[in-house]
Design a protein around this motif. Sequence first.
Motif, PDB file in Angstrom:
ATOM      1  N   SER A   1      11.361  -2.241  -3.224  1.00 27.73           N
ATOM      2  CA  SER A   1      10.913  -3.172  -2.292  1.00 27.73           C
ATOM      3  C   SER A   1       9.580  -3.271  -2.043  1.00 27.73           C
ATOM      4  N   ARG A   2       9.070  -4.313  -1.564  1.00 28.15           N
ATOM      5  CA  ARG A   2       7.422  -4.565  -1.304  1.00 28.15           C
ATOM      6  C   ARG A   2       7.082  -3.537  -0.239  1.00 28.15           C
ATOM      7  N   THR A   3       7.853  -3.194   0.768  1.00 26.69           N
ATOM      8  CA  THR A   3       7.584  -2.027   1.721  1.00 26.69           C
ATOM      9  C   THR A   3       7.357  -0.823   1.125  1.00 26.69           C
ATOM     10  N   SER A   4       8.167  -0.385   0.128  1.00 24.62           N
ATOM     11  CA  SER A   4       8.248   0.880  -0.449  1.00 24.62           C
ATOM     12  C   SER A   4       7.111   0.850  -1.368  1.00 24.62           C
ATOM     13  N   PHE A   5       6.775  -0.013  -1.913  1.00 25.43           N
ATOM     14  CA  PHE A   5       5.654  -0.239  -3.000  1.00 25.43           C
ATOM     15  C   PHE A   5       4.469   0.250  -2.180  1.00 25.43           C
ATOM     16  N   TYR A   6       4.031  -0.574  -0.853  1.00 32.06           N
ATOM     17  CA  TYR A   6       2.801  -0.289  -0.091  1.00 32.06           C
ATOM     18  C   TYR A   6       2.919   1.106   0.381  1.00 32.06           C
TER      19      TYR A   6
END
Length: 140
Positions: free
Chosen positions: A64-69
Amino acid sequence: MGRARKFRSVKALEEAWEAFKLDCDNQMVLTHDFSSKNSEFVSKDLKRSVTYTIEGFCVFAGISRTSFYENYANDEHYADTVTRMREECEVDARKKFELQIIPSQLAGLWMSNYGYSMKNDSNIIGSIPVVISGDDKLED
């Protein structure tokens, strides 16, 4: 405690990013056109490229984009790589506009992701000095 990281090293993240860019640059698209010479429809596979995005990379990598950031952008070990990824996304989008791969009408939409603006600043605050030179004399 969160899930384990998908990329356990900077090298693994960099390798996944390079694989993503290769995938983006080598998309195969089936096109159809009518051949007036043969009076029939002709189909052809063409290689096209897709613009690099962090969101696209996340889908490609299965995170997910959230976990990436959270896991990479905010970690000092990965920060340089994430910064380079963002910069490469911007450069890729700019190239595709300049080469007219992406229609220029979409420039404002795409480039606003990178801090560019379509606004013109017409409000000038302060005074502008005007210099009048005496060298050019008007004749009566």
